[in-house]
Design an enzyme around this catalytic site. Structure first.
Site, PDB file in Angstrom:
ATOM      1  N   GLU A  43     -57.723 -15.146  46.464  1.00 47.77           N
ATOM      2  CA  GLU A  43     -56.835 -15.710  47.475  1.00 47.77           C
ATOM      3  C   GLU A  43     -56.846 -14.866  48.755  1.00 47.77           C
ATOM      4  O   GLU A  43     -57.401 -13.769  48.791  1.00 47.77           O
ATOM      5  CB  GLU A  43     -55.428 -15.844  46.882  1.00 47.77           C
ATOM      6  CG  GLU A  43     -55.448 -16.806  45.702  1.00 47.77           C
ATOM      7  CD  GLU A  43     -54.081 -17.169  45.158  1.00 47.77           C
ATOM      8  OE1 GLU A  43     -53.085 -16.502  45.510  1.00 47.77           O
ATOM      9  OE2 GLU A  43     -54.014 -18.144  44.383  1.00 47.77           O
ATOM     10  N   GLU A  66     -64.274 -21.602  40.325  1.00 43.80           N
ATOM     11  CA  GLU A  66     -65.502 -22.353  40.038  1.00 43.80           C
ATOM     12  C   GLU A  66     -66.553 -22.118  41.107  1.00 43.80           C
ATOM     13  O   GLU A  66     -67.743 -21.925  40.815  1.00 43.80           O
ATOM     14  CB  GLU A  66     -65.216 -23.861  39.976  1.00 43.80           C
ATOM     15  CG  GLU A  66     -64.294 -24.287  38.860  1.00 43.80           C
ATOM     16  CD  GLU A  66     -62.826 -24.314  39.275  1.00 43.80           C
ATOM     17  OE1 GLU A  66     -62.382 -23.412  40.020  1.00 43.80           O
ATOM     18  OE2 GLU A  66     -62.120 -25.226  38.839  1.00 43.80           O
ATOM     19  N   CYS A 110     -60.881 -28.681  41.244  1.00 39.26           N
ATOM     20  CA  CYS A 110     -60.349 -29.393  42.410  1.00 39.26           C
ATOM     21  C   CYS A 110     -61.456 -30.213  43.065  1.00 39.26           C
ATOM     22  O   CYS A 110     -62.645 -30.083  42.725  1.00 39.26           O
ATOM     23  CB  CYS A 110     -59.745 -28.404  43.400  1.00 39.26           C
ATOM     24  SG  CYS A 110     -60.977 -27.580  44.439  1.00 39.26           S
ATOM     25  N   CYS A 139     -64.391 -28.281  44.611  1.00 46.50           N
ATOM     26  CA  CYS A 139     -65.288 -27.728  43.576  1.00 46.50           C
ATOM     27  C   CYS A 139     -66.155 -28.831  42.980  1.00 46.50           C
ATOM     28  O   CYS A 139     -67.327 -28.607  42.674  1.00 46.50           O
ATOM     29  CB  CYS A 139     -64.485 -27.023  42.488  1.00 46.50           C
ATOM     30  SG  CYS A 139     -63.762 -25.471  43.078  1.00 46.50           S
TER      31      CYS A 139
HETATM   32  N1  THU Z   1     -57.844 -22.810  41.896  1.00 47.86           N
HETATM   33  C1  THU Z   1     -59.040 -22.564  41.309  1.00 47.86           C
HETATM   34  O1  THU Z   1     -59.507 -21.415  41.257  1.00 47.86           O
HETATM   35  N2  THU Z   1     -59.715 -23.603  40.780  1.00 47.86           N
HETATM   36  C2  THU Z   1     -59.287 -24.897  40.806  1.00 47.86           C
HETATM   37  O2  THU Z   1     -59.996 -25.796  40.359  1.00 47.86           O
HETATM   38  C3  THU Z   1     -57.979 -25.215  41.374  1.00 47.86           C
HETATM   39  C4  THU Z   1     -57.254 -24.111  42.003  1.00 47.86           C
HETATM   40  C5  THU Z   1     -57.101 -21.671  42.479  1.00 47.86           C
HETATM   41  C6  THU Z   1     -56.980 -21.699  43.961  1.00 47.86           C
HETATM   42  C7  THU Z   1     -55.724 -20.892  44.175  1.00 47.86           C
HETATM   43  O3  THU Z   1     -56.082 -19.522  44.219  1.00 47.86           O
HETATM   44  C8  THU Z   1     -54.896 -21.140  42.935  1.00 47.86           C
HETATM   45  O4  THU Z   1     -55.786 -21.665  41.963  1.00 47.86           O
HETATM   46  C9  THU Z   1     -53.744 -22.103  43.113  1.00 47.86           C
HETATM   47  O5  THU Z   1     -54.164 -23.282  43.687  1.00 47.86           O
END
Ligand code: THU
Length: 159
Positions: free
Chosen positions: A68, A79, A116, A119
């Site tokens: 983040e 991912e 998401c 991804c």
């Molecule tokens: N996140 C992922 O790493 N992968 C996903 O498929 C969805 C969300 C992360 C992004 C962010 O750091 C946290 O999860 C909350 O959205």
């Protein structure tokens, strides 16, 4: 109201579901690795840790975790961290499996998390690049889903 020349098209996808307690041994091992990968998360703002593991056709295993940023959109999902690292480090080696898992605070999530939209678009590019589909394993505390990457982004953009 259906007009002339209008046809309804149907899309359907099939994915597998396991109860976690009935997981086959190879998926159990994969689960251990992806749980470990989640420890690499930098989750300063959401508290949500996601682990991703890419298994390549040459047997190499690449780990990723969400990273983040104080400028939120500059962060990156687990991912894509794993898929981009795999593409950069092993160009030309196909992805066999992408596995993911997530922890909210200290609790592993009960239902599997799914990748998401962004991804999924990157996964579509991996399929395009390697010329074949790959498996996606999504681990939850209680259930595990197994899908084909191509099925996760219907009607993907292509030209
Ligand atoms: N996140 C992922 O790493 N992968 C996903 O498929 C969805 C969300 C992360 C992004 C962010 O750091 C946290 O999860 C909350 O959205």
């Amino acid at each position: 109201m259906k007009e002339n020349g209008y046809r309804e098209q149907k899309y359907s996808m099939t994915y597998g579901e396991y109860e976690t307690e009935c997981l086959p041994e190879d998926y159990r091992r994969l689960r251990e690795v992806v749980m470990e990968a989640a420890h690499g998360a930098y989750r300063e703002y959401s508290g949500f840790a996601v682990g991703a593991v890419v298994v390549l056709e040459n047997g190499e295993i690449v780990r990723g975790a969400n990273q983040e940023n104080v400028a939120y959109p500059s962060g990156m999902c687990a991912e894509r961290v794993a898929l981009f690292y795999a593409g950069a480090t092993y160009p030309g080696v196909a992805v066999k499996t992408l596995a993911i898992i997530a922890r909210n605070g200290e609790e592993w999530v009960k239902d599997p998390v799914t990748p998401c939209g962004a991804c999924r678009q990157v996964m579509a590019e991996v399929i395009k690049r390697q010329g074949k589909d790959f498996e996606v394993v999504m681990f939850g505390e209680e259930r595990v889903w197994v899908a084909r990457a191509k099925d996760l982004l219907p009607l993907a953009f292509e030209f």
